[in-house]
Design a protein around this motif. Sequence first.
Motif, PDB file in Angstrom:
ATOM      1  N   ASP A   1      48.941  42.462  41.456  1.00 11.32           N
ATOM      2  CA  ASP A   1      47.202  43.187  40.474  1.00 11.32           C
ATOM      3  C   ASP A   1      46.073  42.119  40.339  1.00 11.32           C
ATOM      4  OD1 ASP A   1      48.815  41.659  39.489  1.00 11.32           O
ATOM      5  OD2 ASP A   1      49.145  43.474  37.498  1.00 11.32           O
ATOM      6  N   SER A   2      46.423  41.214  40.527  1.00  7.98           N
ATOM      7  CA  SER A   2      45.579  39.686  40.649  1.00  7.98           C
ATOM      8  C   SER A   2      44.041  40.100  39.986  1.00  7.98           C
ATOM      9  CB  SER A   2      45.235  39.173  41.401  1.00  7.98           C
ATOM     10  OG  SER A   2      44.333  37.620  41.092  1.00  7.98           O
ATOM     11  N   ALA A   3      42.791  40.117  39.291  1.00  9.27           N
ATOM     12  CA  ALA A   3      41.829  40.084  39.517  1.00  9.27           C
ATOM     13  C   ALA A   3      41.283  39.721  40.093  1.00  9.27           C
ATOM     14  CB  ALA A   3      41.203  39.973  37.899  1.00  9.27           C
ATOM     15  N   LEU A   4      41.997  38.194  40.392  1.00 11.56           N
ATOM     16  CA  LEU A   4      40.988  37.244  41.325  1.00 11.56           C
ATOM     17  C   LEU A   4      41.137  37.993  42.506  1.00 11.56           C
ATOM     18  CD1 LEU A   4      39.631  34.910  42.425  1.00 11.56           C
ATOM     19  CD2 LEU A   4      41.554  33.735  42.225  1.00 11.56           C
ATOM     20  N   LEU A   5      42.509  38.407  42.811  1.00 10.69           N
ATOM     21  CA  LEU A   5      42.534  38.765  44.338  1.00 10.69           C
ATOM     22  C   LEU A   5      41.735  40.273  44.708  1.00 10.69           C
ATOM     23  CD1 LEU A   5      44.344  38.978  46.658  1.00 10.69           C
ATOM     24  CD2 LEU A   5      45.336  40.539  45.928  1.00 10.69           C
ATOM     25  N   GLU A   6      41.761  40.714  43.281  1.00 13.71           N
ATOM     26  CA  GLU A   6      40.788  41.960  43.691  1.00 13.71           C
ATOM     27  C   GLU A   6      39.272  41.676  44.109  1.00 13.71           C
ATOM     28  OE1 GLU A   6      41.507  45.625  43.903  1.00 13.71           O
ATOM     29  OE2 GLU A   6      43.653  44.459  43.703  1.00 13.71           O
ATOM     30  N   THR A   7      38.445  40.406  43.179  1.00  8.22           N
ATOM     31  CA  THR A   7      37.441  40.277  43.328  1.00  8.22           C
ATOM     32  C   THR A   7      37.224  39.585  45.056  1.00  8.22           C
ATOM     33  OG1 THR A   7      36.918  40.212  40.809  1.00  8.22           O
ATOM     34  CG2 THR A   7      35.493  38.769  42.741  1.00  8.22           C
ATOM     35  N   ALA A   8      38.296  39.004  44.949  1.00 10.86           N
ATOM     36  CA  ALA A   8      38.167  38.116  46.931  1.00 10.86           C
ATOM     37  C   ALA A   8      38.166  39.577  48.041  1.00 10.86           C
ATOM     38  CB  ALA A   8      39.650  37.609  47.235  1.00 10.86           C
ATOM     39  N   LYS A   9      39.152  40.554  47.616  1.00 12.30           N
ATOM     40  CA  LYS A   9      39.256  41.598  48.876  1.00 12.30           C
ATOM     41  C   LYS A   9      37.677  42.139  48.598  1.00 12.30           C
ATOM     42  CE  LYS A   9      42.642  44.601  48.008  1.00 12.30           C
ATOM     43  NZ  LYS A   9      43.774  45.253  47.540  1.00 12.30           N
ATOM     44  N   LYS A  10      36.889  42.905  47.861  1.00 10.03           N
ATOM     45  CA  LYS A  10      35.775  42.916  47.557  1.00 10.03           C
ATOM     46  C   LYS A  10      34.179  42.474  47.897  1.00 10.03           C
ATOM     47  CE  LYS A  10      32.110  46.013  44.171  1.00 10.03           C
ATOM     48  NZ  LYS A  10      31.347  44.924  44.813  1.00 10.03           N
ATOM     49  N   VAL A  11      34.539  41.224  48.193  1.00  8.06           N
ATOM     50  CA  VAL A  11      33.618  39.903  48.353  1.00  8.06           C
ATOM     51  C   VAL A  11      33.703  40.177  49.794  1.00  8.06           C
ATOM     52  CG1 VAL A  11      32.886  38.189  48.937  1.00  8.06           C
ATOM     53  CG2 VAL A  11      33.286  38.587  46.141  1.00  8.06           C
ATOM     54  N   TYR A  12      34.890  40.365  50.435  1.00  7.31           N
ATOM     55  CA  TYR A  12      35.404  39.662  51.657  1.00  7.31           C
ATOM     56  C   TYR A  12      34.748  41.625  52.832  1.00  7.31           C
ATOM     57  CZ  TYR A  12      37.849  39.652  56.310  1.00  7.31           C
ATOM     58  OH  TYR A  12      37.817  39.443  57.395  1.00  7.31           O
TER      59      TYR A  12
ATOM     60  N   ASP B   1      32.350  43.516  51.724  1.00  4.93           N
ATOM     61  CA  ASP B   1      31.161  43.663  51.700  1.00  4.93           C
ATOM     62  C   ASP B   1      30.653  42.562  52.841  1.00  4.93           C
ATOM     63  OD1 ASP B   1      30.703  45.117  49.513  1.00  4.93           O
ATOM     64  OD2 ASP B   1      30.970  43.936  47.863  1.00  4.93           O
ATOM     65  N   LEU B   2      31.365  41.706  52.850  1.00 15.94           N
ATOM     66  CA  LEU B   2      30.951  40.903  53.699  1.00 15.94           C
ATOM     67  C   LEU B   2      31.088  40.679  55.070  1.00 15.94           C
ATOM     68  CD1 LEU B   2      31.341  36.874  51.751  1.00 15.94           C
ATOM     69  CD2 LEU B   2      29.261  37.818  52.559  1.00 15.94           C
ATOM     70  N   SER B   3      32.312  41.623  55.295  1.00 15.12           N
ATOM     71  CA  SER B   3      32.615  41.870  56.636  1.00 15.12           C
ATOM     72  C   SER B   3      32.774  42.952  57.135  1.00 15.12           C
ATOM     73  CB  SER B   3      33.946  40.812  56.864  1.00 15.12           C
ATOM     74  OG  SER B   3      34.732  41.449  55.985  1.00 15.12           O
ATOM     75  N   GLY B   4      32.352  44.312  55.717  1.00 15.26           N
ATOM     76  CA  GLY B   4      33.391  45.083  56.777  1.00 15.26           C
ATOM     77  C   GLY B   4      34.500  45.308  56.944  1.00 15.26           C
ATOM     78  N   LYS B   5      35.163  44.998  56.888  1.00 15.80           N
ATOM     79  CA  LYS B   5      36.395  45.083  56.548  1.00 15.80           C
ATOM     80  C   LYS B   5      37.774  44.846  55.494  1.00 15.80           C
ATOM     81  CE  LYS B   5      35.923  43.215  61.595  1.00 15.80           C
ATOM     82  NZ  LYS B   5      36.418  42.434  62.371  1.00 15.80           N
ATOM     83  N   ASP B   6      38.888  45.151  55.475  1.00 13.78           N
ATOM     84  CA  ASP B   6      39.282  45.255  54.736  1.00 13.78           C
ATOM     85  C   ASP B   6      40.649  44.286  54.819  1.00 13.78           C
ATOM     86  OD1 ASP B   6      38.953  47.776  53.163  1.00 13.78           O
ATOM     87  OD2 ASP B   6      40.471  49.112  54.283  1.00 13.78           O
ATOM     88  N   ALA B   7      40.463  43.272  54.281  1.00 11.21           N
ATOM     89  CA  ALA B   7      41.247  42.031  53.957  1.00 11.21           C
ATOM     90  C   ALA B   7      42.962  42.036  54.077  1.00 11.21           C
ATOM     91  CB  ALA B   7      41.364  41.115  52.728  1.00 11.21           C
TER      92      ALA B   7
ATOM     93  N   PHE C   1      34.621  31.748  56.822  1.00  7.85           N
ATOM     94  CA  PHE C   1      35.159  31.592  55.696  1.00  7.85           C
ATOM     95  C   PHE C   1      34.771  31.163  54.511  1.00  7.85           C
ATOM     96  CE2 PHE C   1      36.824  27.135  54.949  1.00  7.85           C
ATOM     97  CZ  PHE C   1      37.511  27.598  53.507  1.00  7.85           C
ATOM     98  N   TYR C   2      33.347  30.407  55.251  1.00  5.56           N
ATOM     99  CA  TYR C   2      32.203  29.967  54.502  1.00  5.56           C
ATOM    100  C   TYR C   2      31.692  30.596  53.245  1.00  5.56           C
ATOM    101  CZ  TYR C   2      29.182  26.191  52.521  1.00  5.56           C
ATOM    102  OH  TYR C   2      28.108  25.279  51.856  1.00  5.56           O
ATOM    103  N   ASP C   3      31.485  31.104  54.242  1.00  7.73           N
ATOM    104  CA  ASP C   3      30.343  32.763  53.552  1.00  7.73           C
ATOM    105  C   ASP C   3      30.757  33.043  51.964  1.00  7.73           C
ATOM    106  OD1 ASP C   3      28.320  32.015  55.135  1.00  7.73           O
ATOM    107  OD2 ASP C   3      28.471  33.879  55.851  1.00  7.73           O
ATOM    108  N   LEU C   4      32.853  33.278  53.011  1.00 12.17           N
ATOM    109  CA  LEU C   4      33.415  34.025  51.746  1.00 12.17           C
ATOM    110  C   LEU C   4      33.384  33.209  50.097  1.00 12.17           C
ATOM    111  CD1 LEU C   4      34.964  35.901  50.244  1.00 12.17           C
ATOM    112  CD2 LEU C   4      36.852  34.929  52.302  1.00 12.17           C
ATOM    113  N   VAL C   5      33.390  31.922  50.450  1.00 10.82           N
ATOM    114  CA  VAL C   5      33.868  30.564  49.515  1.00 10.82           C
ATOM    115  C   VAL C   5      32.563  30.898  48.980  1.00 10.82           C
ATOM    116  CG1 VAL C   5      34.055  28.203  49.182  1.00 10.82           C
ATOM    117  CG2 VAL C   5      35.049  29.331  50.752  1.00 10.82           C
TER     118      VAL C   5
END
Length: 482
Positions: A404-415, A417-423, A471-475
């Motif tokens: 339930d990490s807030a960082l994880l939720e943000t990372a999943k959403k950003v990924y 948005d960038l890729s169109g895929k679920d992480a 990977f770099y775009d995600l960072v």
Amino acid sequence: MNELENLEPKRLWKHFYDLTQVPHPSYHLEKMQQHLLEFGKKIGVETILDEAGNVILRKPATPGQEHRKGIVMQAHMDMVPQKRKGCDHDFLTDPLKPYVDGEWVRATDTTLGADDGMGVAAAMAIMEDDTLVHGPLEALFTVNEETGLEGAFGLKEDALKGSYLLNMDSEDEGEFTVGCAGGLNIFASMEYKPEVADATDKAFKISLAGLYGGHSGMEIGTGRGNANKMMARVVYDAIAECDAELAEWHGGNMHNAIPRECEAIVTVPAGNEEAITSLVADYQAQFNEEYKGVESNIKLTIEAVEMPKEVVPEEIRDNIVSAILACFNGVHRYIPEMPEVPETSSNLAIVNLTASEVRIELFARSAVDSMKRYVAIMIESCFSMAGMKVETEGDYSGWTPKFDSALLETAKKVYKDLSGKDAIVNVTHGGLECGLIGSKYPEMDMVSFGPTLRSPHTPDERCYIPSVARFYDLVRKLVETL
């Protein structure tokens, strides 16, 4: 010629290539530390070398963004030094030779150092990019991760200021790791009085090579051959069927790598030369049949060598060989809730034996501390019965997942948005520094990710080029979003 200079993103690949030109095996990091310190000073950020040898870079927030929580980008600066048999590369002095092979980057006959040079290069690229709008930024480059997480062990509780930690030491792009196994080094050793070898005997060196090896956390569940365990079978039968004596045994060289190669020197009575040659040939065919589909081109060879003056005493020899055979190796149990992920394992990593002493190194891993202790006791019991002294060091707990990490939720959403895929969200049987860092910064929110790598800790290590830009775009996007 630098074949990497035209790859995208150029900023990251330039830093990665520069890292490959600086020798940086574990325990020999002076040149890499200097490289990172000079980089930090060049770009004008706060640059720190801590007591453990870690390098910390600290960059202020973009004006107007000081209210945001700080981000720590973390990677380890050391690499596993592995090379192919016959390769004359010197990891202490020679630059690596990276090259492009289709969609992959490899190094000629050695490990590539993408574990974790890709993480280091990404953090460097972000730190020097003044076009990004971000909160307070830190980059933490740790020492000697590959040999026992020593930089993370030595990190002080007040060294970091950030609230989020991006560990860039995972090996599948599109996956976020939120938990890992703990680990423990186990050493078994003994000294003894050698016996004088029979001068009428004949000596042979038995060599095992061609195994894939690999990371003892990530690839322990693949069923790949362990060179030390396989050699034990050969030596056991050589003793039983050919009256062999044992003079030397050297297999493996990294505690966290499945051993790929092994050599043993044995002696046999005159007249048994044909028998032991035939035994080795039979095992060569047998191993290739047993490991069909998992290994390819296993090479077990035998050659006559100069007769040694001393051999291991018979009773001690038999006890050592039996202990190596009996010692647990591989996956002990999988995580009940995630049956595809190993929970508990051990790797019989290194055997060094002479006519007068033996030292064996093993590495136990588990996501459950009590199971790690159980495996350690199992191994200790095995070698204690052989009369050996057993010691442990470097014990560390795993990283407990927080789904339930807030960082994880943000990372999943950003990924997405960038890729169109679920992480994919997972836990790993490999060891990450997040567990140790988290024990010192319990409020820090952490996630681990990276580009796609294959066969780290082996000369077949390679990095998948298309994954690096993603990977770099995600960072970059996480740094701008958090």
